[in-house]
Enzyme design. Structure first.
Site, PDB file in Angstrom:
ATOM      1  N   HIS A 236       0.575  -0.972  -0.155  1.00  0.00           N
ATOM      2  CA  HIS A 236      -0.311  -0.424  -0.086  1.00  0.00           C
ATOM      3  C   HIS A 236       0.589   1.401   0.016  1.00  0.00           C
ATOM      4  O   HIS A 236       0.730   1.870  -0.668  1.00  0.00           O
ATOM      5  CB  HIS A 236      -1.097  -0.386   1.236  1.00  0.00           C
ATOM      6  CG  HIS A 236      -1.961   0.841   1.262  1.00  0.00           C
ATOM      7  ND1 HIS A 236      -2.936   1.277  -0.084  1.00  0.00           N
ATOM      8  CD2 HIS A 236      -2.166   2.508   1.303  1.00  0.00           C
ATOM      9  CE1 HIS A 236      -3.224   2.349  -0.027  1.00  0.00           C
ATOM     10  NE2 HIS A 236      -2.602   3.487   0.652  1.00  0.00           N
ATOM     11  N   TYR A 240       1.815   5.095  -2.708  1.00  0.00           N
ATOM     12  CA  TYR A 240       1.539   6.510  -2.496  1.00  0.00           C
ATOM     13  C   TYR A 240       3.155   6.803  -2.936  1.00  0.00           C
ATOM     14  O   TYR A 240       3.149   7.729  -2.605  1.00  0.00           O
ATOM     15  CB  TYR A 240       1.638   6.664  -0.975  1.00  0.00           C
ATOM     16  CG  TYR A 240       0.202   7.144  -0.540  1.00  0.00           C
ATOM     17  CD1 TYR A 240      -0.828   8.258  -0.606  1.00  0.00           C
ATOM     18  CD2 TYR A 240      -0.641   5.695  -0.057  1.00  0.00           C
ATOM     19  CE1 TYR A 240      -2.057   8.012  -0.363  1.00  0.00           C
ATOM     20  CE2 TYR A 240      -1.644   6.139   0.534  1.00  0.00           C
ATOM     21  CZ  TYR A 240      -2.179   6.593   0.270  1.00  0.00           C
ATOM     22  OH  TYR A 240      -4.155   6.740  -0.101  1.00  0.00           O
ATOM     23  N   HIS A 387      -9.450   0.459 -11.294  1.00  0.00           N
ATOM     24  CA  HIS A 387      -9.527   1.303 -10.298  1.00  0.00           C
ATOM     25  C   HIS A 387      -8.124   2.093 -10.752  1.00  0.00           C
ATOM     26  O   HIS A 387      -7.788   3.096 -10.478  1.00  0.00           O
ATOM     27  CB  HIS A 387      -9.743   0.693  -9.303  1.00  0.00           C
ATOM     28  CG  HIS A 387      -8.940   1.603  -7.535  1.00  0.00           C
ATOM     29  ND1 HIS A 387      -8.746   2.595  -7.337  1.00  0.00           N
ATOM     30  CD2 HIS A 387      -7.650   0.674  -7.181  1.00  0.00           C
ATOM     31  CE1 HIS A 387      -7.987   2.886  -6.859  1.00  0.00           C
ATOM     32  NE2 HIS A 387      -7.856   1.921  -6.199  1.00  0.00           N
ATOM     33  N   PHE A 388      -7.503   1.250 -10.577  1.00  0.00           N
ATOM     34  CA  PHE A 388      -5.775   1.646 -10.026  1.00  0.00           C
ATOM     35  C   PHE A 388      -4.897   1.915 -11.799  1.00  0.00           C
ATOM     36  O   PHE A 388      -4.135   2.829 -12.017  1.00  0.00           O
ATOM     37  CB  PHE A 388      -5.241   0.180  -9.550  1.00  0.00           C
ATOM     38  CG  PHE A 388      -4.243  -0.828 -10.594  1.00  0.00           C
ATOM     39  CD1 PHE A 388      -3.844  -1.185 -11.659  1.00  0.00           C
ATOM     40  CD2 PHE A 388      -4.782  -1.983 -10.092  1.00  0.00           C
ATOM     41  CE1 PHE A 388      -3.371  -2.920 -11.521  1.00  0.00           C
ATOM     42  CE2 PHE A 388      -4.889  -2.986 -10.443  1.00  0.00           C
ATOM     43  CZ  PHE A 388      -4.309  -3.260 -12.142  1.00  0.00           C
ATOM     44  N   HIS A 389      -5.615   1.627 -12.709  1.00  0.00           N
ATOM     45  CA  HIS A 389      -5.386   1.905 -14.109  1.00  0.00           C
ATOM     46  C   HIS A 389      -6.109   3.954 -13.778  1.00  0.00           C
ATOM     47  O   HIS A 389      -5.748   4.724 -14.919  1.00  0.00           O
ATOM     48  CB  HIS A 389      -6.023   1.997 -15.240  1.00  0.00           C
ATOM     49  CG  HIS A 389      -4.877   1.037 -15.980  1.00  0.00           C
ATOM     50  ND1 HIS A 389      -5.351  -0.839 -14.773  1.00  0.00           N
ATOM     51  CD2 HIS A 389      -4.397  -0.005 -16.174  1.00  0.00           C
ATOM     52  CE1 HIS A 389      -4.020  -1.701 -14.948  1.00  0.00           C
ATOM     53  NE2 HIS A 389      -3.313  -0.985 -16.376  1.00  0.00           N
ATOM     54  N   ARG A 450      -9.906 -11.279 -12.679  1.00  0.00           N
ATOM     55  CA  ARG A 450      -8.946 -10.146 -12.973  1.00  0.00           C
ATOM     56  C   ARG A 450      -7.249 -11.138 -13.823  1.00  0.00           C
ATOM     57  O   ARG A 450      -7.818 -12.148 -12.805  1.00  0.00           O
ATOM     58  CB  ARG A 450      -8.164  -8.977 -12.287  1.00  0.00           C
ATOM     59  CG  ARG A 450      -7.323  -9.335 -10.801  1.00  0.00           C
ATOM     60  CD  ARG A 450      -7.062  -8.455  -9.880  1.00  0.00           C
ATOM     61  NE  ARG A 450      -6.386  -7.697 -10.177  1.00  0.00           N
ATOM     62  CZ  ARG A 450      -5.193  -8.081  -9.353  1.00  0.00           C
ATOM     63  NH1 ARG A 450      -5.715  -7.210  -7.898  1.00  0.00           N
ATOM     64  NH2 ARG A 450      -3.946  -6.468  -9.706  1.00  0.00           N
ATOM     65  N   ARG A 451      -6.579 -10.526 -13.697  1.00  0.00           N
ATOM     66  CA  ARG A 451      -5.299 -11.912 -13.533  1.00  0.00           C
ATOM     67  C   ARG A 451      -5.958 -12.875 -14.500  1.00  0.00           C
ATOM     68  O   ARG A 451      -5.084 -13.826 -13.376  1.00  0.00           O
ATOM     69  CB  ARG A 451      -5.020 -12.122 -12.307  1.00  0.00           C
ATOM     70  CG  ARG A 451      -4.895 -10.757 -11.429  1.00  0.00           C
ATOM     71  CD  ARG A 451      -4.061 -10.991 -10.381  1.00  0.00           C
ATOM     72  NE  ARG A 451      -2.704 -10.000 -10.140  1.00  0.00           N
ATOM     73  CZ  ARG A 451      -2.071 -10.183  -9.429  1.00  0.00           C
ATOM     74  NH1 ARG A 451      -2.141 -10.960  -8.308  1.00  0.00           N
ATOM     75  NH2 ARG A 451      -0.718  -9.605  -8.868  1.00  0.00           N
TER      76      ARG A 451
HETATM   77  C1  HEM Z   1      -1.596   1.312 -22.947  1.00  0.00           C
HETATM   78  C2  HEM Z   1      -2.393   1.803 -21.525  1.00  0.00           C
HETATM   79  C3  HEM Z   1      -2.307   0.446 -20.967  1.00  0.00           C
HETATM   80  C4  HEM Z   1      -3.495  -0.486 -20.885  1.00  0.00           C
HETATM   81  C5  HEM Z   1      -4.299  -0.488 -21.936  1.00  0.00           C
HETATM   82  C6  HEM Z   1      -3.729  -1.401 -19.794  1.00  0.00           C
HETATM   83  C7  HEM Z   1      -4.119  -2.583 -19.728  1.00  0.00           C
HETATM   84  C8  HEM Z   1      -3.991  -3.471 -18.574  1.00  0.00           C
HETATM   85  C9  HEM Z   1      -4.922  -4.591 -18.690  1.00  0.00           C
HETATM   86  C10 HEM Z   1      -6.303  -5.063 -19.209  1.00  0.00           C
HETATM   87  C11 HEM Z   1      -4.459  -5.318 -17.055  1.00  0.00           C
HETATM   88  C12 HEM Z   1      -5.542  -6.093 -16.777  1.00  0.00           C
HETATM   89  C13 HEM Z   1      -4.880  -7.910 -17.646  1.00  0.00           C
HETATM   90  C14 HEM Z   1      -5.375  -9.053 -16.126  1.00  0.00           C
HETATM   91  O1  HEM Z   1      -6.060  -8.819 -15.006  1.00  0.00           O
HETATM   92  O2  HEM Z   1      -5.419  -9.904 -16.692  1.00  0.00           O
HETATM   93  C15 HEM Z   1      -3.885  -4.577 -16.614  1.00  0.00           C
HETATM   94  C16 HEM Z   1      -2.839  -5.086 -15.353  1.00  0.00           C
HETATM   95  C17 HEM Z   1      -2.129  -4.292 -15.041  1.00  0.00           C
HETATM   96  N1  HEM Z   1      -1.025  -2.687 -15.332  1.00  0.00           N
HETATM   97 FE1  HEM Z   1      -1.945  -2.155 -17.078  1.00  0.00          FE
HETATM   98  N2  HEM Z   1      -2.543  -0.694 -19.118  1.00  0.00           N
HETATM   99  C18 HEM Z   1      -2.058   0.018 -19.303  1.00  0.00           C
HETATM  100  C19 HEM Z   1      -0.929   0.930 -18.986  1.00  0.00           C
HETATM  101  C20 HEM Z   1      -0.100   0.767 -17.368  1.00  0.00           C
HETATM  102  C21 HEM Z   1       0.802   1.728 -16.898  1.00  0.00           C
HETATM  103  C22 HEM Z   1       1.159   2.830 -17.058  1.00  0.00           C
HETATM  104  C23 HEM Z   1       0.793   0.487 -15.846  1.00  0.00           C
HETATM  105  C24 HEM Z   1       1.741   1.497 -14.393  1.00  0.00           C
HETATM  106  C25 HEM Z   1       2.311   2.002 -14.731  1.00  0.00           C
HETATM  107  C26 HEM Z   1      -0.219  -0.524 -15.454  1.00  0.00           C
HETATM  108  C27 HEM Z   1       0.394  -1.533 -14.603  1.00  0.00           C
HETATM  109  C28 HEM Z   1      -0.603  -2.285 -14.780  1.00  0.00           C
HETATM  110  C29 HEM Z   1      -0.418  -3.343 -13.471  1.00  0.00           C
HETATM  111  C30 HEM Z   1       0.105  -3.117 -12.617  1.00  0.00           C
HETATM  112  C31 HEM Z   1      -1.057  -3.867 -13.625  1.00  0.00           C
HETATM  113  C32 HEM Z   1      -1.655  -5.582 -12.620  1.00  0.00           C
HETATM  114  C33 HEM Z   1      -1.184  -6.504 -12.776  1.00  0.00           C
HETATM  115  C34 HEM Z   1      -1.500  -7.990 -12.716  1.00  0.00           C
HETATM  116  O3  HEM Z   1      -3.059  -7.921 -12.009  1.00  0.00           O
HETATM  117  O4  HEM Z   1      -0.818  -8.883 -11.893  1.00  0.00           O
HETATM  118  N3  HEM Z   1      -0.796  -0.276 -16.723  1.00  0.00           N
HETATM  119  N4  HEM Z   1      -3.035  -3.572 -17.203  1.00  0.00           N
HETATM  120 CU   LIG Z   2      -3.792   0.434  -0.652  1.00  0.00          CU
END
Ligand code: HEM
Ligand SMILES: [Cu+2]
Ligand SMILES: [Cu+2]
Lengths: 564, 160
Positions: A236, A240, A387-389, A450-451
């Site tokens: 967490h 921040y 949320h986190f996007h 997710r994931r």
């Molecule tokens: C081009 C734009 C982006 C798209 C379309 C995108 C799309 C996605 C999607 C669809 C997932 C979920 C996949 C799943 O749960 O199976 C994901 C997970 C994630 N994304 Fe992105 N993303 C983008 C940019 C970013 C950026 C800029 C960051 C951070 C700086 C980021 C960090 C993450 C993280 C930390 C996860 C979680 C991975 C996990 O569950 O292990 N994403 N993203």
């Molecule tokens: Cu948190």
């Protein structure tokens, strides 16, 4: 008083009004550009995850065709390496510029950089060779190749050295200038690294005493519940650590860029102190559905989570008032027209204001996630990436992109390659993230996990299919946006012939009577320590099995028991 | 330290809103009876054969009450049948207690349209109770990444 300073060790630097000294250029440039390379690899997988998860397409992901490998690369490179390298470079820049001096030790700067870079390469090796498909949270009992953990250790050790260097620089400056006003940006940076250092103890213990030894074959068993507690002790505050540099830019740099003035400097400092203190005792809100943590501890950390939202709402007011002043300066008259009367033609400003708008939904959805019982409807559904996007992908990344639009030109000593392209990038990004948030949020409420490689799943709730298909639009927009961003960055570094005109948006110190009690770092650390004990000691007593120790063997993320 | 009048009002409003949120959470627990997963005990996954998980499956406890014992493993929910994606059948109005654990890595369960959302960790027993009041087909979905077969880790509850 300049002559009587007893501690002078580094000469005061005189920075050019426009442009960089070469010391800045190399230090800031190498960190920020390394971060951008990590982002380049990580970001392009995002849209293809969206395409893969949309029932209308189900495309295989190019390059990293195995879904969970791609997802690990996306999470690790974006969330762990891009952010850290960028923040470290940005923080060096803030300290050197604001305090008008070199870092305490330039050698340490490069030692830390080398460690972090080797860390990045080790992690990349493990990921590319398909030996670390454990996602960026690397929960035990899935065990990755030792190079993965070693790389993470080097990254974290690097940041500890960075922290020492930042504080030693500040200390020297404070000794030489006992009465002067510490610029807010420096104050914020220091709080951020205090927070980071305390937080990273959790993950350091997890990796050094549980995961790395198991991965090397030195021990044979682990404990997933204890591992999750250690990870979220870190996880967490980590969010921040990403956010505070964005706040720093909104509070201290945007006012200059938007031709306004900060609304309240002391309250901004209070906000940073609160964020530093209360971001640690809240990580259990990621474990509301864990079987090994009692409902009482979940309730206590919910209360702390609500408290840590307060400084963000103070920030909303403070920054909002600053923007209102900027709008009024540009002729806004009615109660709300100041929002439109901003300099939307300046990508640096447009990016940051759009980032703030995304953060409104990010913040609201975050409070929903933190609401204990509501979390049962949301945990581990696609609502969470929605949320986190908005927060990390929206508020933080878009602000960092906005920073890149002035910082990269300064590093290169040329103007931004294309302002128009930058504006298109900002708007495609914010609209893309909004659509992503809406579609993934809605699908999550229906129960899409997710994931999960939905492209290969035997079942997807038919009600969610339209939303997942609609998310393709966000994937396309974000893909375009990412391409525009990197063309512009490469163009600025390699092709731009424009003259650099902008000044660095940084306050240097001035003499004043700002309250020195705010810099009582020992006091803040003790409060953090006490809160940690209250909020976390009972959790660790619950999750660690003191009679049996670790009982769970490691498993390979590709199936079967883990073999070192 | 000077605090602007409007900002003071803002701070008070923030306090009031969060007070209301906290009250809503307390109400959700006290009035509406929403329960969070809480510790019910540990179990050594190497010794499942000597435990209540030796024979996973559905048992009827009383007219409307059932217990489902379940072992999550890479990559299926073991409820006693050999099918990769098993099904259990319940009459509408049944109260189901799910008692589950994991044999190997972290898994999780989410039941569509119902308040069931809990992690399954090796070493820990998870327990939740849920009422199936309406007929329908509801899937139990593994919602934590657990390796290459994760997306297929699904079971079905048929309520008639
Ligand atoms: C081009 C734009 C982006 C798209 C379309 C995108 C799309 C996605 C999607 C669809 C997932 C979920 C996949 C799943 O749960 O199976 C994901 C997970 C994630 N994304 Fe992105 N993303 C983008 C940019 C970013 C950026 C800029 C960051 C951070 C700086 C980021 C960090 C993450 C993280 C930390 C996860 C979680 C991975 C996990 O569950 O292990 N994403 N993203
Ligand atoms: Cu948190
Ligand atoms: Cu799974």
């Amino acid at each position: 008083m300049q002559q009587t300073k007893p501690y002078i060790s580094t000469p005061e630097l005189t920075f050019p009004k426009v442009g960089f000294l070469s010391a800045e250029q190399w230090i800031v440039g190498s960190h920020v550009l390394t971060g951008l390379v990590a982002l380049l690899i990580g970001i392009f997988l995002g849209p293809f995850q969206v395409f893969r998860r949309a029932p209308a397409l189900k495309w295989e992901i190019p390059v990293f065709s195995y879904y969970y490998q791609a997802l690990t690369v996306h999470g690790v490179l974006n969330a762990l390496f891009f952010t850290t390298f960028f923040i470290v470079g940005f923080s060096y820049f803030i300290l050197m510029r604001s305090l008008k001096r070199e870092m305490w030790s330039t050698k340490l700067v490069w030692i830390a950089y080398a460690l972090m870079l080797i860390g990045l390469l080790l992690v990349l090796y493990a990921l590319i060779t398909n030996q670390a498909n454990v996602l960026y949270t690397f929960y035990p009992s899935l065990i990755a190749h030792p190079a993965f953990y070693l790389g993470l250790v080097l990254l974290v050790v690097g940041t500890w050295i960075v922290t020492a260097n930042l504080f030693l620089t500040y200390n020297l400056w404070r000794k030489e200038n006992p009465q002067e006003h510490l610029p807010l940006a420096v104050f914020a940076t220091l709080t951020n690294f205090v927070l980071w250092c305390v937080a990273s103890l959790g993950v350091a213990i997890e990796v050094l005493f549980m995961l790395l030894p198991l991965s090397l074959g030195l021990i044979t068993h682990t404990d997933p519940q204890a591992g999750r507690a250690l990870f979220w002790f870190f996880g967490h505050p980590l969010v921040y650590f990403w956010l505070l540099p964005a706040y720093t830019s909104w509070y201290t740099m945007l006012p200059k860029q938007a031709n306004s003035k900060i609304f309240s400097d002391p309250l901004a400092r209070v906000s940073f102190i609160l964020l530093m203190i209360f971001s640690i005792p809240v990580g259990v809100h990621h474990m509301f559905t864990d079987p090994g943590v009692s409902a009482v501890m979940k309730g206590i950390q919910t209360v702390f989570t609500f408290i840590v939202a307060v400084p963000s709402l103070l920030t909303a007011f403070n920054v909002g008032a600053m923007l209102e002043r900027a709008g009024r300066n540009r002729g806004a008259k009615t109660p709300f027209d100041w929002m439109w009367k901003q300099d939307w033609k300046n990508p640096v400003i447009a990016a940051q204001i759009s980032a703030m708008l995304l953060f409104i939904t990010g913040g609201v959805t975050g409070i929903m996630n933190a609401s204990l019982t509501l979390n049962i409807a949301l945990h581990n559904t696609s609502w969470i990436p929605a949320h986190f996007h908005q927060t990390l992908g929206g508020a933080v990344t878009l602000t960092f992109m906005g920073i890149c639009y002035w910082l990269i030109p300064m590093i290169r000593g040329r103007g931004l390659y294309s302002v128009k392209m930058a504006l298109w990038q900002v708007h495609t990004w914010s609209i893309g993230m909004m659509i992503f948030g809406y579609t993934y949020g809605a699908a999550g409420l229906i129960g899409v996990p997710r994931r999960t490689d939905l492209g290969a799943a035997p079942y997807i709730n038919p009600e969610a299919v339209p939303y997942l298909n609609m998310s393709i639009i966000s994937g396309v927009l974000l893909l375009i946006s990412a391409i525009l961003f990197f063309i512009n960055m490469a163009g600025t570094m390699l092709l731009s012939k424009k003259q650099l005109t902008e000044e660095a948006p940084i306050d240097t110190y001035v003499e004043s009577k700002s309250p020195l009690w705010m810099e009582k770092w020992g006091l803040w650390l003790s409060i953090v320590g006490i809160l940690c004990v209250i909020a976390w000691a009972p959790v660790f007593l619950e999750v660690v099995d003191f009679t049996h120790g670790f009982q769970i063997p490691g498993y390979s993320p590709n199936g079967g028991l883990y073999k070192p | 330290m000077h605090i602007d009048r409007l900002e003071r009002y803002w701070i008070i409003a923030v306090g009031v809103v969060f007070g209301a949120f906290a009250a809503a959470i307390v109400a959700s627990v006290v009035v509406f009876g929403v329960h969070l997963p809480s510790p019910v005990g540990r179990i050594d996954p190497a010794k499942l054969a000597e435990s209540e998980f030796a024979k996973p499956g559905l048992t009827q406890d009383s007219e409307h009450a059932y217990t489902l014992r379940m072992v999550a493993k890479m990559w299926r929910f073991d409820i006693g049948s050999k099918e990769p994606q098993p099904t259990i059948k319940l009459p509408a109005g049944s109260r189901l207690k799910i008692v589950a654990t994991s044999l190997d890595v972290t898994h999780g369960i989410y039941v569509e349209r119902h308040d069931v959302n809990v992690m399954l960790l090796p070493g820990q027993i998870s327990q939740v109770e849920v009422l199936f009041s309406k007929p329908g087909i509801y899937h139990i979905i593994c919602h934590e990444y657990c390796g290459p077969g994760h997306q297929a880790m699904i079971a079905t509850i048929e309520v008639s």
